[in-house]
Motif scaffolding. Structure first.
Motif, PDB file in Angstrom:
ATOM      1  N   GLN A 130       0.836  -1.210   0.000  1.00  0.00           N
ATOM      2  CA  GLN A 130       0.000   0.000   0.000  1.00  0.00           C
ATOM      3  C   GLN A 130       0.866   1.253   0.000  1.00  0.00           C
ATOM      4  O   GLN A 130       0.589   2.226  -0.700  1.00  0.00           O
ATOM      5  N   VAL A 131       1.928   1.236   0.801  1.00  0.00           N
ATOM      6  CA  VAL A 131       2.801   2.407   0.901  1.00  0.00           C
ATOM      7  C   VAL A 131       3.547   2.645  -0.409  1.00  0.00           C
ATOM      8  O   VAL A 131       3.592   3.773  -0.926  1.00  0.00           O
ATOM      9  N   THR A 132       4.137   1.600  -0.970  1.00  0.00           N
ATOM     10  CA  THR A 132       4.906   1.772  -2.204  1.00  0.00           C
ATOM     11  C   THR A 132       4.012   2.158  -3.374  1.00  0.00           C
ATOM     12  O   THR A 132       4.417   2.949  -4.232  1.00  0.00           O
ATOM     13  N   ASP A 133       2.789   1.649  -3.402  1.00  0.00           N
ATOM     14  CA  ASP A 133       1.853   2.059  -4.455  1.00  0.00           C
ATOM     15  C   ASP A 133       1.534   3.548  -4.345  1.00  0.00           C
ATOM     16  O   ASP A 133       1.429   4.249  -5.361  1.00  0.00           O
ATOM     17  N   ALA A 134       1.374   4.029  -3.110  1.00  0.00           N
ATOM     18  CA  ALA A 134       1.075   5.449  -2.918  1.00  0.00           C
ATOM     19  C   ALA A 134       2.240   6.311  -3.375  1.00  0.00           C
ATOM     20  O   ALA A 134       2.054   7.344  -4.037  1.00  0.00           O
ATOM     21  N   VAL A 135       3.467   5.912  -3.023  1.00  0.00           N
ATOM     22  CA  VAL A 135       4.642   6.673  -3.432  1.00  0.00           C
ATOM     23  C   VAL A 135       4.767   6.673  -4.955  1.00  0.00           C
ATOM     24  O   VAL A 135       5.077   7.704  -5.579  1.00  0.00           O
ATOM     25  N   SER A 136       4.496   5.544  -5.578  1.00  0.00           N
ATOM     26  CA  SER A 136       4.544   5.472  -7.052  1.00  0.00           C
ATOM     27  C   SER A 136       3.518   6.389  -7.698  1.00  0.00           C
ATOM     28  O   SER A 136       3.732   6.889  -8.808  1.00  0.00           O
ATOM     29  N   ALA A 137       2.400   6.618  -6.964  1.00  0.00           N
ATOM     30  CA  ALA A 137       1.334   7.468  -7.506  1.00  0.00           C
ATOM     31  C   ALA A 137       1.518   8.943  -7.150  1.00  0.00           C
ATOM     32  O   ALA A 137       0.656   9.761  -7.479  1.00  0.00           O
ATOM     33  N   GLY A 138       2.628   9.294  -6.453  1.00  0.00           N
ATOM     34  CA  GLY A 138       2.905  10.695  -6.189  1.00  0.00           C
ATOM     35  C   GLY A 138       2.951  11.100  -4.732  1.00  0.00           C
ATOM     36  O   GLY A 138       3.256  12.263  -4.426  1.00  0.00           O
ATOM     37  N   ALA A 139       2.682  10.185  -3.815  1.00  0.00           N
ATOM     38  CA  ALA A 139       2.766  10.526  -2.393  1.00  0.00           C
ATOM     39  C   ALA A 139       4.230  10.660  -1.973  1.00  0.00           C
ATOM     40  O   ALA A 139       5.136  10.118  -2.613  1.00  0.00           O
ATOM     41  N   THR A 140       4.447  11.385  -0.878  1.00  0.00           N
ATOM     42  CA  THR A 140       5.792  11.614  -0.362  1.00  0.00           C
ATOM     43  C   THR A 140       5.946  10.926   0.987  1.00  0.00           C
ATOM     44  O   THR A 140       5.075  11.052   1.854  1.00  0.00           O
ATOM     45  N   LEU A 141       7.037  10.203   1.159  1.00  0.00           N
ATOM     46  CA  LEU A 141       7.339   9.574   2.445  1.00  0.00           C
ATOM     47  C   LEU A 141       7.950  10.624   3.365  1.00  0.00           C
ATOM     48  O   LEU A 141       9.094  11.047   3.167  1.00  0.00           O
ATOM     49  N   ALA A 142       7.212  11.022   4.392  1.00  0.00           N
ATOM     50  CA  ALA A 142       7.747  11.966   5.366  1.00  0.00           C
ATOM     51  C   ALA A 142       8.597  11.248   6.403  1.00  0.00           C
ATOM     52  O   ALA A 142       9.566  11.803   6.920  1.00  0.00           O
ATOM     53  N   THR A 143       8.240  10.010   6.710  1.00  0.00           N
ATOM     54  CA  THR A 143       9.032   9.157   7.590  1.00  0.00           C
ATOM     55  C   THR A 143       8.533   7.729   7.445  1.00  0.00           C
ATOM     56  O   THR A 143       7.375   7.483   7.085  1.00  0.00           O
ATOM     57  N   GLY A 144       9.410   6.771   7.737  1.00  0.00           N
ATOM     58  CA  GLY A 144       9.035   5.364   7.665  1.00  0.00           C
ATOM     59  C   GLY A 144       8.969   4.863   6.239  1.00  0.00           C
ATOM     60  O   GLY A 144       9.610   5.376   5.329  1.00  0.00           O
ATOM     61  N   GLY A 145       8.166   3.805   6.067  1.00  0.00           N
ATOM     62  CA  GLY A 145       7.909   3.285   4.734  1.00  0.00           C
ATOM     63  C   GLY A 145       8.997   2.417   4.157  1.00  0.00           C
ATOM     64  O   GLY A 145       8.983   2.120   2.959  1.00  0.00           O
ATOM     65  N   THR A 146       9.945   1.958   4.969  1.00  0.00           N
ATOM     66  CA  THR A 146      11.006   1.080   4.483  1.00  0.00           C
ATOM     67  C   THR A 146      10.946  -0.251   5.210  1.00  0.00           C
ATOM     68  O   THR A 146      10.698  -0.297   6.419  1.00  0.00           O
ATOM     69  N   LEU A 147      11.209  -1.325   4.478  1.00  0.00           N
ATOM     70  CA  LEU A 147      11.205  -2.657   5.083  1.00  0.00           C
ATOM     71  C   LEU A 147      12.498  -2.875   5.857  1.00  0.00           C
ATOM     72  O   LEU A 147      13.589  -2.724   5.300  1.00  0.00           O
ATOM     73  N   PRO A 148      12.405  -3.230   7.129  1.00  0.00           N
ATOM     74  CA  PRO A 148      13.631  -3.510   7.890  1.00  0.00           C
ATOM     75  C   PRO A 148      14.310  -4.768   7.356  1.00  0.00           C
ATOM     76  O   PRO A 148      13.674  -5.654   6.799  1.00  0.00           O
TER      77      PRO A 148
END
Length: 438
Positions: free
Chosen positions: A294-312
């Protein structure tokens, strides 16, 4: 112990048949005795509180103190229905002088309870407690992700109740589907995903069973321009990150007024990073993969990661508290339930626009509104077509409240005193002497 392991190829008719055979005697049991039996089960749970809490922690990943509090909430819920059940009553109607007219609640029959993994004890105690105290027998299928908790709860309930009055079965979705489709089942009560809930509704329509559903939600939070943005950010973070975002009424979408957007987002990012110190893991790696998608799809569609969103790196299912900005209403992270520690934020020009966007959703579970303007608060709770609206809080409320989810989020009262009504059906009785007027 009335626990049965059902494999996908096994027809669960024998379990339902046993519950059906146990029904007449249990329905004829005095309500006060049924309540006393539930108190006995609650006593047994209290005596094994530490074991139940540890099983809850092992199944769900919740911190031990939260897992313990969850079990305590389940014990309290069971005691609540033990007390409410004997008080559940019908009505006397005003008929003829020589007649007696009554509306009497009666148990429906066999209740199938399909319960989720994210809060397994309170949900099960609510559905089973209300079903049993009103004279129904029950078949419980816990989530396959909460087998330890479900097995121990089954043992404690079965010890306190007559044989076959409550039975627990284990298995994946196929087992739940087979139970829901059984024509001898009177009620299918489900708390879980929207997809599963819709399948249950179709199965119940075919058999005539009552479907009692709390499905997924896509709960919005609206932040007005006249509240402290740091306080609002702390509330939104609590709603988005508590239990790793794995709460039925988690904050899933955020609409913030442009006048406070900058300080709100700064505070929300700080809150997210603070939550990372205590954030529990997600229930398993598969669930984490869905959240990350869900997060990566949002970023691909133009959302910006302000924090988080990375797989440990490494093993496990932990996922960081995440804030997404520049979101749009069509992104899947805004239209579908994420059920993880993700706060997608959209800046809106005014409260009215935030309210309109919040209302444009297929779900209808809950929403939160943060405003100092009581006119806006009134308009929000009257306008939002959801079961629960919380003003200036994300969690909390008086005991005894019972809400009805809307649209894709389900149907019927899932808790509170009204759940007793859902578990019973009403019969009208007219008594008059022979030879009297009709």
């Amino acid at each position: 112990m009335a626990v049965t392991e059902l494999m996908p190829h096994t027809e669960p008719y024998q379990v339902v048949d046993r519950a059906e055979r146990a029904f007449p005697a249990w329905a004829a049991t005095v309500p006060a005795e049924r309540g006393a039996r539930l108190h006995r089960a609650a006593d047994a749970m209290a005596a094994r509180l530490d074991d139940l809490a540890e099983a809850n922690h092992a199944d769900t990943g919740r911190p031990r103190d939260e897992a313990r509090a969850s079990v305590e909430a389940g014990i309290g819920t069971l005691r609540q229905y033990a007390e409410l059940g004997p008080l559940h009553r019908g009505r006397a109607l005003q008929g003829g002088w020589n007649a007696t007219d009554l509306m009497i609640p009666q148990p429906r029959g066999v209740v199938v309870a399909l319960t989720p993994w994210n809060d397994p004890v309170p949900v099960a105690c609510g559905l089973l407690g209300a079903a049993l105290v009103t004279g129904n027998t029950a078949v419980h299928k816990p989530s396959e992700r909460a087998c330890r908790t479900g097995a121990l709860l089954a043992e404690l309930l079965a010890e306190a109740l007559p044989e076959d009055v409550v039975q627990t079965v284990f298995g994946a979705g196929e087992v739940g589907a087979a139970l829901a489709a059984n024509p001898h089942v009177a009620v299918v009560a489900h708390v879980g995903s929207t997809h599963t809930g819709r399948s249950i509704a179709m199965a119940a329509a075919a058999t005539g069973a009552k479907a009692l559903l709390e499905n997924g939600g896509n709960d919005a939070a609206i932040v007005d321009c006249d509240v402290d943005p740091a306080w609002a950010a702390a509330q939104v973070a609590l709603g988005a990150y508590a239990n790793g975002g794995q709460v039925c009424t988690s904050v899933e979408r955020v609409f913030v007024h442009q006048d406070v957007a900058a300080p709100f987002l700064d505070a929300l990012v700080k809150e997210a990073e603070r939550w990372n110190d205590t954030l529990c893991p997600l229930v398993d790696a598969n669930h984490r993969a869905g959240v990350h998608r869900q997060v990566t799809d949002a970023v691909s569609a133009g959302a910006t990661l302000a924090t988080g969103g990375t797989l440990p790196s490494g093993a496990g299912s932990w996922y960081p508290a995440t804030v997404l900005t520049d979101c749009t209403p069509v992104m899947s992270v805004m239209t579908e339930e994420t059920f993880g520690p993700v706060a997608p934020v959209m800046v809106v020009p005014d409260f009215a626009e935030g309210l309109a966007l919040a209302a444009e959703d297929r779900h209808g579970l809950a929403a939160s509104v943060f405003t100092a303007d009581m006119a806006n608060a009134q308009r929000a709770w009257r306008t939002l077509d959801v079961g629960t609206v919380k003003v200036n809080a994300v969690f909390g409320g008086a005991p005894g409240g019972a809400a009805q989810p809307r649209r894709l989020s389900g149907t019927g009262f899932g808790y509170g005193p009204e759940l007793l009504d859902e578990m019973t059906t009403t019969k009208v009785v007219h008594l008059s002497p022979p030879g009297g007027a009709p």
